[in-house]
Design a protein around this motif. Sequence first.
Motif, mmCIF file in Angstrom:
data_model
loop_
_atom_site.group_PDB
_atom_site.id
_atom_site.type_symbol
_atom_site.label_atom_id
_atom_site.label_comp_id
_atom_site.label_asym_id
_atom_site.label_seq_id
_atom_site.Cartn_x
_atom_site.Cartn_y
_atom_site.Cartn_z
ATOM 1 N N ALA A 32 42.594 24.836 37.001
ATOM 2 C CA ALA A 32 43.550 23.861 37.532
ATOM 3 C C ALA A 32 44.971 24.184 37.099
ATOM 4 C CB ALA A 32 43.159 22.454 37.077
ATOM 5 N N THR A 35 46.815 27.015 38.843
ATOM 6 C CA THR A 35 47.466 26.750 40.134
ATOM 7 C C THR A 35 48.935 26.378 39.941
ATOM 8 O OG1 THR A 35 46.880 24.391 40.174
ATOM 9 C CG2 THR A 35 45.279 25.944 41.101
ATOM 10 N N LEU A 78 43.866 17.215 41.095
ATOM 11 C CA LEU A 78 43.154 17.523 42.331
ATOM 12 C C LEU A 78 42.523 18.915 42.248
ATOM 13 C CD1 LEU A 78 42.394 16.746 45.212
ATOM 14 C CD2 LEU A 78 44.602 17.667 45.971
ATOM 15 N N ALA A 79 43.279 19.887 41.718
ATOM 16 C CA ALA A 79 42.745 21.240 41.556
ATOM 17 C C ALA A 79 41.571 21.243 40.583
ATOM 18 C CB ALA A 79 43.838 22.186 41.073
ATOM 19 N N GLU A 81 39.431 18.751 39.998
ATOM 20 C CA GLU A 81 38.251 18.180 40.643
ATOM 21 C C GLU A 81 37.622 19.172 41.614
ATOM 22 O OE1 GLU A 81 39.666 14.389 42.203
ATOM 23 O OE2 GLU A 81 38.681 13.399 40.489
ATOM 24 N N ARG A 82 38.453 19.876 42.381
ATOM 25 C CA ARG A 82 37.915 20.864 43.308
ATOM 26 C C ARG A 82 37.188 21.977 42.566
ATOM 27 N NH1 ARG A 82 43.318 21.274 47.148
ATOM 28 N NH2 ARG A 82 42.828 19.512 48.529
ATOM 29 N N SER A 83 37.802 22.450 41.477
ATOM 30 C CA SER A 83 37.191 23.516 40.694
ATOM 31 C C SER A 83 35.878 23.056 40.069
ATOM 32 C CB SER A 83 38.158 23.985 39.603
ATOM 33 O OG SER A 83 37.568 24.977 38.797
ATOM 34 N N TYR A 84 35.885 21.854 39.519
ATOM 35 C CA TYR A 84 34.664 21.351 38.875
ATOM 36 C C TYR A 84 33.545 21.176 39.889
ATOM 37 C CZ TYR A 84 31.709 18.790 35.630
ATOM 38 O OH TYR A 84 30.651 18.406 34.828
ATOM 39 N N HIS A 85 33.867 20.672 41.051
ATOM 40 C CA HIS A 85 32.853 20.528 42.094
ATOM 41 C C HIS A 85 32.301 21.893 42.503
ATOM 42 C CE1 HIS A 85 34.730 16.429 43.481
ATOM 43 N NE2 HIS A 85 34.370 16.439 42.211
ATOM 44 N N ASP A 86 33.182 22.878 42.634
ATOM 45 C CA ASP A 86 32.725 24.234 42.979
ATOM 46 C C ASP A 86 31.821 24.797 41.885
ATOM 47 O OD1 ASP A 86 34.119 24.191 45.352
ATOM 48 O OD2 ASP A 86 35.832 25.344 44.599
ATOM 49 N N THR A 123 34.357 12.670 41.127
ATOM 50 C CA THR A 123 33.654 13.654 40.305
ATOM 51 C C THR A 123 32.463 13.026 39.609
ATOM 52 O OG1 THR A 123 35.681 14.919 39.985
ATOM 53 C CG2 THR A 123 33.905 15.296 38.413
ATOM 54 N N ARG A 126 29.735 13.076 42.050
ATOM 55 C CA ARG A 126 29.151 14.399 42.224
ATOM 56 C C ARG A 126 28.183 14.724 41.097
ATOM 57 N NH1 ARG A 126 31.639 18.114 45.802
ATOM 58 N NH2 ARG A 126 30.076 19.590 45.060
#
Length: 233
Positions: A32, A35, A78-79, A81-86, A123, A126
């Motif tokens: 995150a 970025t 936001l970055a 959360e996206r990374s953790y989900h991935d 998150t 998820r």
Amino acid sequence: MNEAEPITLACLDLAGTTVADGDTVECAFAEAIATLGIVSGTASYDRALARFRDARGGSKIGIFRSLFDEPRARAAHLAFERSYHDLIDRRGLTPVPGAADALTRLRGAGVRVCLITGFGRGTQARVLDALGWWDRADLTLCPDDVPRDRPWPDLVLTAALRLGVDDVRHIAVCGDTAGDMLCGRRSGASIVAGVLTGAHDHDRLHAAGATHILPTIAALPDLILRTPANADR
């Protein structure tokens, strides 16, 4: 606390306490801040990572706000959360050994369970989806649900209000960070148990006010239900 004041609510942290974390959260944090141009090998990266490690247990957006101005904090969150989900999708998630059985034992004995976290609601969802744990708890709470996140007591007190706890002395809190311990002590919980499966070590948990130090959450039901336990007071 005595036999007339049993534990009726257990507030349990997710990552590092009931959910095996490894380096997943820290990896998502590193991705995150990358970025925003903050990368490994720089002084700014070292400072950010130190802050993140120290503040584990608090809301992730709160950690980012302590590092950046509001627009960059929101972008970094936001970055994250996206990374953790991935990472969940790639690596999967597993409970800490014995965690699922601990939840079953507590609820089977009439102790209500609230799962609390520093993750945002999306998150948290998820994580619960990945584990299939929606039916493992009586309540789930995250920083979006309270005015103040850990180390303030709001999450635990909100759980007590929503689940109709008569006395804060009937609450047990379990987590792996100093923030979890402070939250539990400030809420008035009788048991504030630190576990050694996550972010902070024995000394840090003890200094933050842990009433007990457990090897893992698997030992918590024995402590709460007053059967022999390997607990270090």
